[in-house]
Design a protein around this motif. Structure first.
Motif, PDB file in Angstrom:
ATOM      1  N   PRO A 257       0.813  -1.221   0.000  1.00  0.00           N
ATOM      2  CA  PRO A 257       0.000   0.000   0.000  1.00  0.00           C
ATOM      3  C   PRO A 257       0.848   1.274   0.000  1.00  0.00           C
ATOM      4  O   PRO A 257       2.012   1.260   0.410  1.00  0.00           O
ATOM      5  CB  PRO A 257      -0.784  -0.112   1.307  1.00  0.00           C
ATOM      6  N   VAL A 258       0.237   2.363  -0.453  1.00  0.00           N
ATOM      7  CA  VAL A 258       0.857   3.679  -0.369  1.00  0.00           C
ATOM      8  C   VAL A 258       0.786   4.139   1.082  1.00  0.00           C
ATOM      9  O   VAL A 258      -0.270   4.031   1.719  1.00  0.00           O
ATOM     10  CB  VAL A 258       0.132   4.690  -1.280  1.00  0.00           C
ATOM     11  N   THR A 259       1.902   4.642   1.613  1.00  0.00           N
ATOM     12  CA  THR A 259       1.939   5.151   2.980  1.00  0.00           C
ATOM     13  C   THR A 259       2.437   6.587   2.989  1.00  0.00           C
ATOM     14  O   THR A 259       3.101   7.032   2.045  1.00  0.00           O
ATOM     15  CB  THR A 259       2.844   4.287   3.876  1.00  0.00           C
ATOM     16  N   ALA A 260       2.144   7.307   4.058  1.00  0.00           N
ATOM     17  CA  ALA A 260       2.560   8.709   4.196  1.00  0.00           C
ATOM     18  C   ALA A 260       3.627   8.820   5.279  1.00  0.00           C
ATOM     19  O   ALA A 260       3.497   8.195   6.345  1.00  0.00           O
ATOM     20  CB  ALA A 260       1.368   9.581   4.547  1.00  0.00           C
ATOM     21  N   PRO A 261       4.692   9.606   5.036  1.00  0.00           N
ATOM     22  CA  PRO A 261       5.703   9.835   6.083  1.00  0.00           C
ATOM     23  C   PRO A 261       5.130  10.678   7.210  1.00  0.00           C
ATOM     24  O   PRO A 261       4.353  11.596   6.979  1.00  0.00           O
ATOM     25  CB  PRO A 261       6.816  10.588   5.347  1.00  0.00           C
ATOM     26  N   ALA A 262       5.526  10.385   8.425  1.00  0.00           N
ATOM     27  CA  ALA A 262       5.016  11.112   9.577  1.00  0.00           C
ATOM     28  C   ALA A 262       5.533  12.544   9.637  1.00  0.00           C
ATOM     29  O   ALA A 262       4.896  13.418  10.238  1.00  0.00           O
ATOM     30  CB  ALA A 262       5.401  10.369  10.863  1.00  0.00           C
ATOM     31  N   ASN A 272       0.804  15.969  -2.453  1.00  0.00           N
ATOM     32  CA  ASN A 272       1.643  14.914  -3.012  1.00  0.00           C
ATOM     33  C   ASN A 272       1.082  13.498  -2.861  1.00  0.00           C
ATOM     34  O   ASN A 272       1.562  12.567  -3.530  1.00  0.00           O
ATOM     35  CB  ASN A 272       3.038  14.956  -2.377  1.00  0.00           C
ATOM     36  N   TYR A 273       0.065  13.355  -1.992  1.00  0.00           N
ATOM     37  CA  TYR A 273      -0.462  12.015  -1.758  1.00  0.00           C
ATOM     38  C   TYR A 273      -1.955  11.905  -2.052  1.00  0.00           C
ATOM     39  O   TYR A 273      -2.378  11.069  -2.853  1.00  0.00           O
ATOM     40  CB  TYR A 273      -0.167  11.579  -0.311  1.00  0.00           C
ATOM     41  N   LEU A 274      -2.758  12.756  -1.386  1.00  0.00           N
ATOM     42  CA  LEU A 274      -4.210  12.620  -1.547  1.00  0.00           C
ATOM     43  C   LEU A 274      -4.655  12.978  -2.958  1.00  0.00           C
ATOM     44  O   LEU A 274      -5.479  12.273  -3.557  1.00  0.00           O
ATOM     45  CB  LEU A 274      -4.928  13.487  -0.508  1.00  0.00           C
ATOM     46  N   TYR A 275      -4.142  14.077  -3.501  1.00  0.00           N
ATOM     47  CA  TYR A 275      -4.528  14.462  -4.856  1.00  0.00           C
ATOM     48  C   TYR A 275      -3.960  13.503  -5.901  1.00  0.00           C
ATOM     49  O   TYR A 275      -4.514  13.364  -6.989  1.00  0.00           O
ATOM     50  CB  TYR A 275      -4.045  15.883  -5.159  1.00  0.00           C
ATOM     51  N   ARG A 276      -2.882  12.860  -5.567  1.00  0.00           N
ATOM     52  CA  ARG A 276      -2.235  11.953  -6.525  1.00  0.00           C
ATOM     53  C   ARG A 276      -2.868  10.567  -6.516  1.00  0.00           C
ATOM     54  O   ARG A 276      -3.116   9.974  -7.558  1.00  0.00           O
ATOM     55  CB  ARG A 276      -0.744  11.859  -6.204  1.00  0.00           C
ATOM     56  N   TYR A 277      -3.128  10.037  -5.315  1.00  0.00           N
ATOM     57  CA  TYR A 277      -3.601   8.653  -5.221  1.00  0.00           C
ATOM     58  C   TYR A 277      -5.113   8.545  -4.947  1.00  0.00           C
ATOM     59  O   TYR A 277      -5.689   7.463  -5.121  1.00  0.00           O
ATOM     60  CB  TYR A 277      -2.845   7.928  -4.096  1.00  0.00           C
ATOM     61  N   HIS A 278      -5.726   9.633  -4.514  1.00  0.00           N
ATOM     62  CA  HIS A 278      -7.185   9.684  -4.314  1.00  0.00           C
ATOM     63  C   HIS A 278      -7.683   8.698  -3.252  1.00  0.00           C
ATOM     64  O   HIS A 278      -8.793   8.175  -3.352  1.00  0.00           O
ATOM     65  CB  HIS A 278      -7.932   9.435  -5.627  1.00  0.00           C
ATOM     66  N   PHE A 279      -6.880   8.446  -2.231  1.00  0.00           N
ATOM     67  CA  PHE A 279      -7.304   7.597  -1.135  1.00  0.00           C
ATOM     68  C   PHE A 279      -7.831   8.462   0.007  1.00  0.00           C
ATOM     69  O   PHE A 279      -7.293   9.534   0.279  1.00  0.00           O
ATOM     70  CB  PHE A 279      -6.140   6.740  -0.616  1.00  0.00           C
ATOM     71  N   LYS A 280      -8.851   7.952   0.695  1.00  0.00           N
ATOM     72  CA  LYS A 280      -9.415   8.700   1.814  1.00  0.00           C
ATOM     73  C   LYS A 280      -8.686   8.433   3.138  1.00  0.00           C
ATOM     74  O   LYS A 280      -8.905   9.133   4.110  1.00  0.00           O
ATOM     75  CB  LYS A 280     -10.908   8.369   1.976  1.00  0.00           C
ATOM     76  N   MET A 281      -7.850   7.423   3.139  1.00  0.00           N
ATOM     77  CA  MET A 281      -7.063   7.108   4.342  1.00  0.00           C
ATOM     78  C   MET A 281      -5.721   6.541   3.926  1.00  0.00           C
ATOM     79  O   MET A 281      -5.640   5.737   2.981  1.00  0.00           O
ATOM     80  CB  MET A 281      -7.810   6.105   5.226  1.00  0.00           C
ATOM     81  N   LEU A 282      -4.668   6.981   4.606  1.00  0.00           N
ATOM     82  CA  LEU A 282      -3.327   6.475   4.342  1.00  0.00           C
ATOM     83  C   LEU A 282      -2.668   6.068   5.650  1.00  0.00           C
ATOM     84  O   LEU A 282      -2.753   6.793   6.653  1.00  0.00           O
ATOM     85  CB  LEU A 282      -2.467   7.548   3.665  1.00  0.00           C
ATOM     86  N   PRO A 283      -1.991   4.910   5.653  1.00  0.00           N
ATOM     87  CA  PRO A 283      -1.195   4.552   6.831  1.00  0.00           C
ATOM     88  C   PRO A 283      -0.028   5.535   6.981  1.00  0.00           C
ATOM     89  O   PRO A 283       0.477   6.074   5.991  1.00  0.00           O
ATOM     90  CB  PRO A 283      -0.683   3.145   6.503  1.00  0.00           C
ATOM     91  N   VAL A 284       0.383   5.762   8.192  1.00  0.00           N
ATOM     92  CA  VAL A 284       1.486   6.691   8.467  1.00  0.00           C
ATOM     93  C   VAL A 284       2.656   5.900   9.034  1.00  0.00           C
ATOM     94  O   VAL A 284       2.496   5.136  10.001  1.00  0.00           O
ATOM     95  CB  VAL A 284       1.051   7.779   9.474  1.00  0.00           C
ATOM     96  N   ARG A 285       3.841   6.130   8.426  1.00  0.00           N
ATOM     97  CA  ARG A 285       5.047   5.441   8.890  1.00  0.00           C
ATOM     98  C   ARG A 285       6.087   6.447   9.353  1.00  0.00           C
ATOM     99  O   ARG A 285       6.179   7.559   8.822  1.00  0.00           O
ATOM    100  CB  ARG A 285       5.633   4.588   7.765  1.00  0.00           C
ATOM    101  N   ASP A 286       6.868   6.021  10.327  1.00  0.00           N
ATOM    102  CA  ASP A 286       7.992   6.823  10.825  1.00  0.00           C
ATOM    103  C   ASP A 286       9.226   5.918  10.839  1.00  0.00           C
ATOM    104  O   ASP A 286       9.297   4.973  11.629  1.00  0.00           O
ATOM    105  CB  ASP A 286       7.696   7.351  12.222  1.00  0.00           C
ATOM    106  N   ASN A 287      10.153   6.201   9.904  1.00  0.00           N
ATOM    107  CA  ASN A 287      11.353   5.353   9.741  1.00  0.00           C
ATOM    108  C   ASN A 287      10.974   3.895   9.501  1.00  0.00           C
ATOM    109  O   ASN A 287      11.561   2.975  10.070  1.00  0.00           O
ATOM    110  CB  ASN A 287      12.241   5.455  10.981  1.00  0.00           C
ATOM    111  N   GLY A 288       9.964   3.719   8.658  1.00  0.00           N
ATOM    112  CA  GLY A 288       9.539   2.379   8.283  1.00  0.00           C
ATOM    113  C   GLY A 288       8.613   1.710   9.268  1.00  0.00           C
ATOM    114  O   GLY A 288       8.076   0.631   8.992  1.00  0.00           O
ATOM    115  N   ARG A 289       8.376   2.325  10.418  1.00  0.00           N
ATOM    116  CA  ARG A 289       7.527   1.730  11.451  1.00  0.00           C
ATOM    117  C   ARG A 289       6.123   2.337  11.394  1.00  0.00           C
ATOM    118  O   ARG A 289       5.956   3.545  11.327  1.00  0.00           O
ATOM    119  CB  ARG A 289       8.148   1.981  12.828  1.00  0.00           C
TER     120      ARG A 289
END
Length: 381
Positions: A257-262, A272-289
């Protein structure tokens, strides 16, 4: 079937809700009693008294339907069925279940509990009527009691018609289920009878409209449409559960899945994410976690003037039972969770690791194919 409705109160753990359509029924019942039934009984009372009787009759019907559904719910709980609550709406009430009964015995007892409770309640109102009958001072009270006794018996008789999803139709399904040892086959037969009964009610409604009884005919037409739709929907729900139960969400998820940096701000997330991928929810990662998720609903609550200052980490929601599931979670449970929360995307998580994303679209694509195959199989039975 309903909107969220208004929760009135909780009783023995059951949430009692009223759909806004119930107000239409309450107004119609009050009006028909105040200007029709009670005045035509020639009780010799004031017009204002008839309106008070109409209100009391509508309130009594509210209690009667609630008691009917409450008895369904108590028996369902006795057999271990999880109940979401009781909702009253324009065509009566419904005890909302999360799943089908565990067996035909549970289905039978749960179904007959409602009509039996209405018969008993009708008898209680009738006994009270007999005790007070003959007193002119209590003519208004006895008039309402007589109506409530009658309406409870009508409610019991109507529900005992063997047309699914009425209680009588559920009794029929329980018998077919016991005989055929197949819930899907039993539901298919019972729902077809329920759909046919709905057509009969629709036909009677049209006849009444043509004969000049427009209000009564429209009411019958709407009830017939509802019964037909409910019968068809009930069979579809069984097919959905049959297709999804036992299938883990790992089978449907997107493992990449597409994820967003914290660390990025809200504006960067949107651009850079919502307008590009059109998802209503994105997981958030911090240093891969994995540390949480961010949704468009949450972003809408943040003033645009703060988008450059607020980071995703500050605005995100943490992982919870509302937005994440385990890979071995039953797909039917994930589907129900999506319907209950309105989240059409769930994170698949194990030991704080993001394994993938499952969406309503993934499940519906599988369901569409599965149910088409089921329907083709039915045609050859």
């Amino acid at each position: 079937m309903f909107g969220k409705g208004i929760t009135l109160f909780r009783i023995l753990g059951f949430a009692v809700r009223v759909d806004l359509s119930w107000l239409i029924l309450a107004l119609l019942v009050t009006w028909s009693l105040a200007v029709g039934l009670f005045p035509n009984a020639r009780l010799g009372l004031a017009v204002s008294t008839y309106w008070w009787m109409g209100l009391a009759g509508a309130a009594g019907m509210f209690v009667s339907i609630l008691f009917h559904e409450f008895c369904h719910s108590l028996v369902a709980r006795r057999f271990g069925m999880p109940m979401k609550g009781i909702t009253l709406f324009i065509f009566g009430g419904v005890a909302e279940m999360d799943d089908e009964p565990p067996g035909p015995r549970a289905e039978f007892y749960m179904a007959v509990a409602g009509p039996l409770s209405s018969i008993v309640l009708g008898l209680a109102f009738y006994v009270a009527l007999l005790a007070l009958e003959g007193s002119k001072a209590l003519a208004a009270v006895t008039g309402v009691l007589g109506y409530l006794a009658f309406i409870n018996w009508v409610l019991a008789a109507f529900n005992l018609i063997p047309a699914f999803p009425l209680d009588g139709g559920r009794v029929l399904r329980a018998a077919l289920w016991h005989w055929k040892k197949d819930l899907r086959s039993a539901t298919r037969i019972a729902s077809r009878l329920g759909s046919a009964f709905g057509l009969v009610i629709i036909f009677l409604g049209v006849v009444n409209i043509l004969l000049g009884n427009v209000i009564g005919g429209l009411w019958q037409f709407m009830i017939g449409m509802f019964l037909r739709s409910a019968a068809q929907m009930s069979y579809q729900q069984v097919l959905v559960r049959r297709s999804l139960q036992g299938a883990p969400v790992a089978r449907f998820m997107n493992p990449d899945p597409v994820t967003a940096p914290a660390s990025i701000n809200i504006r960067e997330l949107v651009e850079n994410y919502l307008y590009r991928y059109h998802f209503k929810m994105l997981p958030v990662r911090d240093n891969g976690r994995l540390i949480g998720c961010i949704s468009t609903q949450k972003i809408k609550s943040i003033p645009r003037g703060e988008w450059d200052r607020r980071t995703v980490a500050e605005a995100m929601d943490h992982c919870s039972a509302e937005n994440s599931v385990r890979p071995d979670t039953d797909a039917m449970k994930a589907f129900s969770l999506m319907g209950r929360t309105g989240n059409n995307r769930l994170m698949v998580v194990e030991d704080d690791r993001l394994l993938g994303i499952i969406t309503i679209r993934d499940i519906m694509g599988y369901l569409q194919t599965s149910m088409e195959l089921e329907e083709n199989g039915d045609r050859h039975r």
